[in-house]
Design a protein around this motif. Structure first.
Motif, short mmCIF file in Angstrom:
data_model
loop_
_atom_site.label_atom_id
_atom_site.label_comp_id
_atom_site.label_asym_id
_atom_site.label_seq_id
_atom_site.Cartn_x
_atom_site.Cartn_y
_atom_site.Cartn_z
N TYR A 44 0.86 -1.18 0.00
CA TYR A 44 0.00 0.00 0.00
C TYR A 44 0.90 1.23 0.00
O TYR A 44 1.69 1.41 0.93
CB TYR A 44 -0.93 -0.03 1.22
CG TYR A 44 -2.01 -1.07 1.05
CD1 TYR A 44 -3.24 -0.72 0.52
CD2 TYR A 44 -1.76 -2.41 1.34
CE1 TYR A 44 -4.22 -1.67 0.31
CE2 TYR A 44 -2.73 -3.37 1.13
CZ TYR A 44 -3.96 -3.00 0.62
OH TYR A 44 -4.92 -3.95 0.38
N ALA A 45 0.76 2.04 -1.04
CA ALA A 45 1.66 3.18 -1.25
C ALA A 45 1.74 4.10 -0.05
O ALA A 45 2.81 4.63 0.26
CB ALA A 45 1.24 3.96 -2.50
N GLY A 46 0.64 4.29 0.66
CA GLY A 46 0.63 5.23 1.78
C GLY A 46 0.65 4.58 3.14
O GLY A 46 0.31 5.23 4.12
N ASP A 47 1.05 3.30 3.21
CA ASP A 47 0.97 2.60 4.49
C ASP A 47 2.17 1.67 4.65
O ASP A 47 2.45 0.87 3.76
CB ASP A 47 -0.33 1.78 4.54
CG ASP A 47 -0.78 1.52 5.96
OD1 ASP A 47 -0.02 0.90 6.72
OD2 ASP A 47 -1.91 1.91 6.29
N PRO A 48 2.88 1.77 5.77
CA PRO A 48 4.08 0.94 5.95
C PRO A 48 3.81 -0.49 6.44
O PRO A 48 4.73 -1.31 6.49
CB PRO A 48 4.86 1.71 7.00
CG PRO A 48 3.80 2.35 7.85
CD PRO A 48 2.69 2.71 6.88
#
Length: 179
Positions: free
Chosen positions: A72-76
């Protein structure tokens, strides 16, 4: 029952298991699609993005399960998708699938994976801890034909909270026909 994570040595047998199981339950076209998916997953997915658990009885392959990384691009957070799962037709109804799922999820927990998702029957997968999620909370990498089948679970003590997308799956799953 013996379990293995050595998928490379048994790639052809694993692909055939998935083809045969899905042909028996869903028809020849679906069997061919999922058999080919199993081949692509094994041949083309980087090892850091793939986990496979197989079940063996008296030297015969009776079940298998794939786990592949979702990013997920915005989630680590670390997320793996569980799919597909297959049990040889004569061995279905004996709890093999649920034991494979439990074994695979436990292995992911030990690795520190935080979330597992799958795309399937909520009634069946609900028995092993999966709960319905919305695409707003957990974006799918492709449009879903059956959004009610998009389900997930936290593999940690933390509650399942929304993931920030967009989502990206491994190349073998990046096909709208699979979703």
């Amino acid at each position: 029952m013996d379990y293995s994570t050595d998928y490379e040595t048994h790639a052809a047998a694993i692909a055939e298991l998935f083809r045969a199981a899905f042909t028996a339950s869903e028809g020849a076209e679906e069997g061919a699609l999922i058999g080919a998916l199993a081949c692509r997953l094994i041949a083309k997915t980087p090892t850091e993005d793939l986990r496979v658990v197989t079940a063996w009885e008296d030297g015969a392959l009776v079940g298998g399960i794939f786990f592949t990384r979702l990013t997920y691009a915005g989630d680590p957070r670390t997320v793996f998708m569980m799919a597909p799962v297959a049990v040889a037709t004569p061995h279905q109804g004996k709890g093999i699938g649920q034991r494979l799922i439990a074994r695979g999820l436990d292995a992911l927990r030990q690795e520190g994976v935080e979330i597992a998702v799958t795309y399937g029957d909520p009634a069946f997968y609900g028995r092993v801890g999966f709960e319905p999620v919305t695409e707003a909370d957990l974006p799918a990498p492709q449009p879903l034909n059956q959004p009610q089948g998009w389900i997930a679970q936290s593999l940690t003590e933390a509650p399942l909270t929304p993931l920030r997308g967009p989502a990206r799956c491994v190349a073998a799953f990046d096909d709208p026909a699979l979703w």
